[in-house]
Enzyme design. Structure first.
Site, PDB file in Angstrom:
ATOM      1  N   HIS A 131       0.803  -1.226   0.000  1.00 57.60           N
ATOM      2  CA  HIS A 131       0.000   0.000   0.000  1.00 57.60           C
ATOM      3  C   HIS A 131       0.835   1.274   0.000  1.00 57.60           C
ATOM      4  CE1 HIS A 131      -2.928  -3.051   1.320  1.00 57.60           C
ATOM      5  NE2 HIS A 131      -3.776  -2.306   0.634  1.00 57.60           N
TER       6      HIS A 131
ATOM      7  N   HIS B 250      -2.300  -6.553  -5.621  1.00 55.95           N
ATOM      8  CA  HIS B 250      -2.361  -7.693  -4.710  1.00 55.95           C
ATOM      9  C   HIS B 250      -3.799  -8.153  -4.528  1.00 55.95           C
ATOM     10  CE1 HIS B 250      -2.920  -4.110  -2.209  1.00 55.95           C
ATOM     11  NE2 HIS B 250      -3.633  -4.877  -1.396  1.00 55.95           N
TER      12      HIS B 250
ATOM     13  N   CYS C 182     -13.587  -5.813   4.592  1.00 50.81           N
ATOM     14  CA  CYS C 182     -12.582  -6.045   3.556  1.00 50.81           C
ATOM     15  C   CYS C 182     -11.350  -6.648   4.206  1.00 50.81           C
ATOM     16  CB  CYS C 182     -12.095  -4.765   2.895  1.00 50.81           C
ATOM     17  SG  CYS C 182     -13.212  -3.437   2.645  1.00 50.81           S
TER      18      CYS C 182
ATOM     19  N   HIS D 150      -7.375  -8.998   3.255  1.00 49.62           N
ATOM     20  CA  HIS D 150      -6.444  -9.659   2.343  1.00 49.62           C
ATOM     21  C   HIS D 150      -6.247 -11.098   2.789  1.00 49.62           C
ATOM     22  CE1 HIS D 150      -5.246  -5.372   2.662  1.00 49.62           C
ATOM     23  NE2 HIS D 150      -5.250  -5.473   1.343  1.00 49.62           N
TER      24      HIS D 150
ATOM     25  N   GLU E 191     -14.360  -8.439  12.527  1.00 46.44           N
ATOM     26  CA  GLU E 191     -14.843  -7.066  12.452  1.00 46.44           C
ATOM     27  C   GLU E 191     -16.254  -6.898  12.992  1.00 46.44           C
ATOM     28  OE1 GLU E 191     -14.161  -4.774   8.958  1.00 46.44           O
ATOM     29  OE2 GLU E 191     -12.102  -5.485   8.761  1.00 46.44           O
TER      30      GLU E 191
ATOM     31  N   GLU F  48      -4.340   1.978  -2.597  1.00 47.96           N
ATOM     32  CA  GLU F  48      -4.998   0.687  -2.789  1.00 47.96           C
ATOM     33  C   GLU F  48      -4.805   0.316  -4.255  1.00 47.96           C
ATOM     34  OE1 GLU F  48      -6.481  -1.177  -0.582  1.00 47.96           O
ATOM     35  OE2 GLU F  48      -7.171   0.118   1.027  1.00 47.96           O
TER      36      GLU F  48
ATOM     37  N   GLU G  13      -5.757  -3.148  -5.960  1.00 52.54           N
ATOM     38  CA  GLU G  13      -6.232  -4.463  -5.540  1.00 52.54           C
ATOM     39  C   GLU G  13      -6.963  -5.229  -6.642  1.00 52.54           C
ATOM     40  OE1 GLU G  13      -6.290  -3.804  -0.815  1.00 52.54           O
ATOM     41  OE2 GLU G  13      -8.268  -3.846  -1.751  1.00 52.54           O
TER      42      GLU G  13
END
Length: 192
Positions: free
Chosen positions: A36, A43, A78, A80, A98, A124, A126
């Site tokens: 980032h 990614h 969200c 990864h 979360e 970002e 992505e």
């Protein structure tokens, strides 16, 4: 004497992400923070959008401590996946972390984007797997969202069309990926 149990502290910025090429194939890994840092490294990521029985979507306002797009409204959650980790499994874990919620998640598309956060200088870039899930009214009566304040400043349920109007009227209040995620998710909900 009492003992206090605490969650282990994880530096999420140090966790590995899976780098991908323009076709979404894995080509390596690096820490979240490196991926980032401008200009950003493409990614793998995921975005979850939950729907309730009335067709509303669950949004979160990102916590103030987020390193990218803090305090903006985003999809339900969200994250990864770790390199070689199944996307749906990683998304299910993140949803629990979360929001304290669990439900079946279905991957419905990919949203690729690049966005710079002028406030933090982070980027970002992505290859974003979009996943949807449903929560019934009965489920929500017994298991309301329990957001982690370190991740979520606030949350709201909203109809997709009202969300589109809100994003058009006040784009500065929403993450740059939210509308793309919503369009993929909402199209899938209509078909499923």
């Amino acid at each position: 004497m009492t003992e206090t149990l605490t969650k282990p502290i994880t530096d999420r910025e140090a966790l590995p992400v899976e780098l991908v090429d323009d076709a979404g194939y894995a080509v390596g890994a690096c820490p979240v923070a490196q991926a980032h840092t401008a200009p950003g490294l493409l990614h793998r990521a995921f975005s979850v959008l939950l729907y309730d029985g009335a067709g509303r979507v669950l949004l979160q306002q990102r916590a103030a401590v987020k390193t990218r797009f803090p305090l903006l409204w985003a999809n339900t959650c969200c994250g990864h996946p770790a390199p070689n980790e199944p996307v749906a499994a990683a998304a299910a874990v993140r949803l629990g972390e979360e929001f304290g919620l669990a439900t079946a998640l279905t991957e419905v598309g990919i949203f690729r984007y690049h966005a710079e956060d002028a406030a933090t200088g982070r980027v970002e870039h992505e290859w974003d797997h979009v996943l949807i899930g449903r929560l019934s009214a009965e489920f929500l009566q017994s298991a309301a969202p329990r957001p982690d304040p370190a991740e979520v400043a606030d949350y709201a349920w909203i109809q997709p069309d009202a969300l589109r109007d809100a994003i058009a009227d006040h784009p500065e209040s929403y993450t740059p990926w939210l509308l793309g995620v919503l369009e993929i998710a909402d199209e899938a909900v209509r078909v499923i």
